[in-house]
Write an enzyme that holds these catalytic residues in place. Sequence first.
Site, PDB file in Angstrom:
ATOM      1  N   ASP A 179      23.779  94.447  70.332  1.00  0.00           N
ATOM      2  CA  ASP A 179      24.972  95.174  70.770  1.00  0.00           C
ATOM      3  C   ASP A 179      25.899  95.511  69.599  1.00  0.00           C
ATOM      4  O   ASP A 179      26.411  96.627  69.491  1.00  0.00           O
ATOM      5  CB  ASP A 179      25.734  94.354  71.824  1.00  0.00           C
ATOM      6  CG  ASP A 179      24.841  93.976  73.001  1.00  0.00           C
ATOM      7  OD1 ASP A 179      23.794  94.622  73.178  1.00  0.00           O
ATOM      8  OD2 ASP A 179      25.191  93.038  73.736  1.00  0.00           O
ATOM      9  N   SER A 210      32.355  93.697  74.948  1.00  0.00           N
ATOM     10  CA  SER A 210      32.720  92.673  73.957  1.00  0.00           C
ATOM     11  C   SER A 210      32.293  93.093  72.553  1.00  0.00           C
ATOM     12  O   SER A 210      33.056  92.915  71.598  1.00  0.00           O
ATOM     13  CB  SER A 210      32.145  91.309  74.329  1.00  0.00           C
ATOM     14  OG  SER A 210      30.815  91.419  74.722  1.00  0.00           O
TER      15      SER A 210
HETATM   16  C1  GLA Z   1      23.037  91.003  75.985  1.00  0.00           C
HETATM   17  C2  GLA Z   1      23.087  90.410  74.582  1.00  0.00           C
HETATM   18  C3  GLA Z   1      22.126  91.146  73.638  1.00  0.00           C
HETATM   19  C4  GLA Z   1      20.738  91.255  74.251  1.00  0.00           C
HETATM   20  C5  GLA Z   1      20.792  91.761  75.680  1.00  0.00           C
HETATM   21  C6  GLA Z   1      19.458  91.734  76.345  1.00  0.00           C
HETATM   22  O1  GLA Z   1      23.545  92.297  75.975  1.00  0.00           O
HETATM   23  O2  GLA Z   1      24.394  90.500  74.056  1.00  0.00           O
HETATM   24  O3  GLA Z   1      22.101  90.505  72.386  1.00  0.00           O
HETATM   25  O4  GLA Z   1      20.058  90.037  74.151  1.00  0.00           O
HETATM   26  O5  GLA Z   1      21.703  91.010  76.476  1.00  0.00           O
HETATM   27  O6  GLA Z   1      18.580  92.628  75.747  1.00  0.00           O
END
Ligand code: GLA
Length: 376
Positions: free
Chosen positions: A166, A122
């Site tokens: 991310d 995403s």
């Molecule tokens: C998902 C969320 C991130 C982070 C991770 C855990 O990927 O999108 O922002 O919180 O989980 O580290």
Amino acid sequence: MLRSDFATLFGQSPEIVTEAPGRVNLIGEHVDYCDGFVMPFAISDRTYAAIAKRDDRKIRISSKQRPEEIFETSLDLLSPAGEGDWERYILGVIWAFDKEITTGLDILVDGGVALGAGLSSSAALECSIATALNNLFAAGLSLPELARLAQRAENEYVGVPCGIMDQSVSLMAKAGSALLLDCRDLSTEQIPLDLASAGLELMIIDTRAHHALVDGGYAERRASCESAAAKLGVKALRDCSIAKLESSRAKLTELEYMRAEHVVNDIERVHETVQFLKQNDFVSVGKILTKSHASLRDLFEISCAELDLAVDTALANKSLGGRMIGGGFGGSAIAIFKVADIEPAKAAIAAAFKVAGFVEPRFFTSLPSSGAAVIG
Ligand code: GLA
């Protein structure tokens, strides 16, 4: 290919083509929304976006993965309560740019990051679109600003309460390095990550498990961390030392204490990992990854049988260390191996999954790759 497909589909040529990668998080899990430090790297798998402006206000979206479908809406109809399925990640980014986007758009994407594998498909999608629109409309946003914009699209438009990790790594990664990211001010340091020179490889194990807790479980962890921080009198758990946490134990519920203990220690593990990487001490890095897994499993309680089996079997088959990555309750694990040990370990993990009656896992590997870019 994407250019000619775009032309066939929309009857005009794309004005811009971009790419943005998925990610693996080496260390620092569930700490981004606590203003902590994380150290992800971009993987070579990426999502591509081709975009052209239109003369009207129409927005048309299609993907190479679903070529028969064209989603259609209007710039004037964008609203978090509006329509769409996966298209909402794209619409959210357009919406977050707000007045900067002044025309309708034709958009074709080609998603190369495995869906549901915990590799941030995403964020790759959001960042490919954000990079394209930033350029196409000369919005002039910096990479940290673009990361925040993409996060806002996901938080407010799609309705997923993710942190900033991310999107940041998808935009700011550099080939050959992991990205040390301060999630409070988005300052970064590129930390060289050269496993290959040490005869090592990072195995990514997609367990293909996706447990129902994914959404509610994430929000619940986030809420516990926020209430723990409030009770400790700090802005975020990043501001709490291990000593302060221990001496304030009575202020927290047992559950809040467990969650906070994970966060405070995992942030510390990020700093330790940086030091060990600077010394090319991958044995110590491996040990830290394994400790982080135990903490995510026992204190943060977001692992699952498939992730535990993947990590345990990797460790029993000569891995230097490994852990689950991402949001939890499924998705992928990582494990570091000497190159010669990779194939036997894969076979052992696949066999263990079969015995346990789990879906066959998928194995990937990736060198740390570059972040989002305009490629045409
Ligand atoms: C998902 C969320 C991130 C982070 C991770 C855990 O990927 O999108 O922002 O919180 O989980 O580290």
